[in-house]
Design a protein around this motif. Sequence first.
Motif, PDB file in Angstrom:
ATOM      1  N   PHE A 171      -3.388  19.048  -5.112  1.00 23.88           N
ATOM      2  CA  PHE A 171      -2.148  19.374  -4.396  1.00 23.88           C
ATOM      3  C   PHE A 171      -1.335  18.110  -4.141  1.00 23.88           C
ATOM      4  CE2 PHE A 171       0.504  19.972  -0.698  1.00 23.88           C
ATOM      5  CZ  PHE A 171       1.043  21.237  -0.880  1.00 23.88           C
ATOM      6  N   ILE A 172      -2.018  17.033  -3.758  1.00 22.08           N
ATOM      7  CA  ILE A 172      -1.327  15.773  -3.499  1.00 22.08           C
ATOM      8  C   ILE A 172      -0.651  15.258  -4.766  1.00 22.08           C
ATOM      9  CG2 ILE A 172      -1.679  13.341  -2.920  1.00 22.08           C
ATOM     10  CD1 ILE A 172      -3.925  14.316  -1.006  1.00 22.08           C
ATOM     11  N   ARG A 173      -1.363  15.290  -5.869  1.00 26.08           N
ATOM     12  CA  ARG A 173      -0.795  14.803  -7.134  1.00 26.08           C
ATOM     13  C   ARG A 173       0.446  15.606  -7.537  1.00 26.08           C
ATOM     14  NH1 ARG A 173      -6.552  14.382  -8.718  1.00 26.08           N
ATOM     15  NH2 ARG A 173      -7.082  12.156  -8.774  1.00 26.08           N
ATOM     16  N   GLU A 174       0.451  16.886  -7.226  1.00 28.69           N
ATOM     17  CA  GLU A 174       1.559  17.747  -7.628  1.00 28.69           C
ATOM     18  C   GLU A 174       2.740  17.688  -6.660  1.00 28.69           C
ATOM     19  OE1 GLU A 174      -0.054  21.643  -8.010  1.00 28.69           O
ATOM     20  OE2 GLU A 174      -1.390  21.109  -9.690  1.00 28.69           O
ATOM     21  N   ASN A 175       2.475  17.351  -5.388  1.00 30.13           N
ATOM     22  CA  ASN A 175       3.520  17.506  -4.378  1.00 30.13           C
ATOM     23  C   ASN A 175       3.914  16.238  -3.629  1.00 30.13           C
ATOM     24  OD1 ASN A 175       3.917  20.664  -4.088  1.00 30.13           O
ATOM     25  ND2 ASN A 175       1.712  20.313  -4.310  1.00 30.13           N
ATOM     26  N   CYS A 176       3.108  15.186  -3.728  1.00 33.66           N
ATOM     27  CA  CYS A 176       3.455  13.951  -3.022  1.00 33.66           C
ATOM     28  C   CYS A 176       4.510  13.193  -3.845  1.00 33.66           C
ATOM     29  CB  CYS A 176       2.217  13.090  -2.809  1.00 33.66           C
ATOM     30  SG  CYS A 176       2.491  11.713  -1.667  1.00 33.66           S
ATOM     31  N   LYS A 177       5.645  12.913  -3.229  1.00 23.92           N
ATOM     32  CA  LYS A 177       6.777  12.327  -3.940  1.00 23.92           C
ATOM     33  C   LYS A 177       6.912  10.826  -3.715  1.00 23.92           C
ATOM     34  CE  LYS A 177       9.258  16.714  -3.582  1.00 23.92           C
ATOM     35  NZ  LYS A 177      10.434  17.434  -3.009  1.00 23.92           N
ATOM     36  N   VAL A 178       6.059  10.257  -2.905  1.00 18.39           N
ATOM     37  CA  VAL A 178       6.072   8.805  -2.679  1.00 18.39           C
ATOM     38  C   VAL A 178       4.864   8.201  -3.390  1.00 18.39           C
ATOM     39  CG1 VAL A 178       7.250   9.043  -0.465  1.00 18.39           C
ATOM     40  CG2 VAL A 178       4.744   8.989  -0.530  1.00 18.39           C
ATOM     41  N   PRO A 179       4.884   6.894  -3.669  1.00 22.30           N
ATOM     42  CA  PRO A 179       3.699   6.272  -4.278  1.00 22.30           C
ATOM     43  C   PRO A 179       2.469   6.465  -3.390  1.00 22.30           C
ATOM     44  CG  PRO A 179       5.588   4.797  -4.378  1.00 22.30           C
ATOM     45  CD  PRO A 179       5.992   5.932  -3.494  1.00 22.30           C
ATOM     46  N   PHE A 180       1.351   6.820  -3.992  1.00 25.46           N
ATOM     47  CA  PHE A 180       0.139   7.060  -3.210  1.00 25.46           C
ATOM     48  C   PHE A 180      -1.082   6.601  -3.994  1.00 25.46           C
ATOM     49  CE2 PHE A 180       0.571  10.833  -5.821  1.00 25.46           C
ATOM     50  CZ  PHE A 180      -0.724  11.086  -6.249  1.00 25.46           C
ATOM     51  N   CYS A 181      -2.170   6.420  -3.263  1.00 25.43           N
ATOM     52  CA  CYS A 181      -3.459   6.135  -3.886  1.00 25.43           C
ATOM     53  C   CYS A 181      -4.545   6.673  -2.982  1.00 25.43           C
ATOM     54  CB  CYS A 181      -3.640   4.641  -4.154  1.00 25.43           C
ATOM     55  SG  CYS A 181      -3.671   3.613  -2.675  1.00 25.43           S
ATOM     56  N   PHE A 182      -5.769   6.710  -3.516  1.00 23.25           N
ATOM     57  CA  PHE A 182      -6.925   7.187  -2.765  1.00 23.25           C
ATOM     58  C   PHE A 182      -7.859   6.004  -2.501  1.00 23.25           C
ATOM     59  CE2 PHE A 182      -5.887  11.019  -5.473  1.00 23.25           C
ATOM     60  CZ  PHE A 182      -5.199  11.681  -4.463  1.00 23.25           C
ATOM     61  N   ALA A 183      -8.326   5.879  -1.275  1.00 18.10           N
ATOM     62  CA  ALA A 183      -9.194   4.762  -0.902  1.00 18.10           C
ATOM     63  C   ALA A 183     -10.496   4.803  -1.702  1.00 18.10           C
ATOM     64  CB  ALA A 183      -9.495   4.798   0.593  1.00 18.10           C
ATOM     65  N   PRO A 184     -11.079   3.637  -2.038  1.00 21.34           N
ATOM     66  CA  PRO A 184     -12.325   3.595  -2.808  1.00 21.34           C
ATOM     67  C   PRO A 184     -13.533   4.002  -1.967  1.00 21.34           C
ATOM     68  CG  PRO A 184     -11.643   1.379  -2.192  1.00 21.34           C
ATOM     69  CD  PRO A 184     -10.537   2.288  -1.779  1.00 21.34           C
ATOM     70  N   ALA A 185     -14.662   4.134  -2.632  1.00 22.62           N
ATOM     71  CA  ALA A 185     -15.854   4.731  -2.032  1.00 22.62           C
ATOM     72  C   ALA A 185     -16.334   4.023  -0.773  1.00 22.62           C
ATOM     73  CB  ALA A 185     -16.988   4.773  -3.065  1.00 22.62           C
ATOM     74  N   HIS A 186     -16.212   2.688  -0.721  1.00 22.14           N
ATOM     75  CA  HIS A 186     -16.754   1.971   0.438  1.00 22.14           C
ATOM     76  C   HIS A 186     -15.858   2.069   1.664  1.00 22.14           C
ATOM     77  CE1 HIS A 186     -13.917  -0.847  -1.315  1.00 22.14           C
ATOM     78  NE2 HIS A 186     -14.026  -1.645  -0.272  1.00 22.14           N
ATOM     79  N   MET A 187     -14.690   2.731   1.534  1.00 19.84           N
ATOM     80  CA  MET A 187     -13.755   2.840   2.654  1.00 19.84           C
ATOM     81  C   MET A 187     -13.367   4.279   2.982  1.00 19.84           C
ATOM     82  SD  MET A 187     -10.951  -0.076   1.750  1.00 19.84           S
ATOM     83  CE  MET A 187     -11.340  -1.834   1.717  1.00 19.84           C
ATOM     84  N   ASN A 188     -13.779   5.234   2.183  1.00 20.03           N
ATOM     85  CA  ASN A 188     -13.149   6.547   2.266  1.00 20.03           C
ATOM     86  C   ASN A 188     -13.876   7.593   3.100  1.00 20.03           C
ATOM     87  OD1 ASN A 188     -15.260   7.365   0.660  1.00 20.03           O
ATOM     88  ND2 ASN A 188     -14.027   7.766  -1.177  1.00 20.03           N
TER      89      ASN A 188
END
Length: 233
Positions: A171-188
């Motif tokens: 859903f985020i990939r389809e609807n987020c209109k600003v630059p985004f990323c997902f935190a890596p495993a050691h932080m998420n």
Amino acid sequence: MKILGLDSSGLVASVAVVEEENLLAEYTVNYKKTHSQTLLPMLDEIVKMIELDLHTIDAIAVAGGPGSFTGLRIGSATAKGLGFALGKPLIQVPTVDGLAYNLWGCRDLVCPLMDARRNQTYTGLYDFLDGNMQVLIEQCAVGIDEIVEIVNQKNRPVVFLGDGVPVFCDFIRENCKVPFCFAPAHMNKQRGAAIAALAILYFQQGKIQTAQEHRPDYLRLSQAERERLAGGK
């Protein structure tokens, strides 16, 4: 100042001891076991490994919700039991705030996402300015569409983290209109160290409570309570 941090609000169980600027120990498990099986054994192992006298801690910090109802109750009962036994104050840290604190110093907006089922998420929105965490939107339970729309309105890059990311990433990939990323495993995921570190700031601000006063903040009714009310109607 020495703080014991506990977090069993989500899929992860985490215990940590933080003393001022030092993380003395942290034990985190995210693997097919209930928190009732893991939390106290993890604490016992930390106590042995760092030769900790629990009477020397200044306070017990606990992720106070929202999150898994069962997990919150286990964490709350553990913290309250220790508080009563040791005569120590409790520091209740909002779960979503603690999750956001994993990304201290991030230049982008920080948006934790916990899966609350039915396309709902426990979330909030945070910014780090001059070394301080700013709460732009306090933790809340909303639809994933609502928080993504708010993020879009902010018109700034954002980092998403939490156990809701795998659930809502499409859903985020389809609807987020600003630059985004997902935190890596050691932080998420939740970390006891983040709870304890944030609790030190709370302690300094006088945000403490007794074991008797502590109550988890569920943010919404449990499924059983919702079904009972629906049946009554």
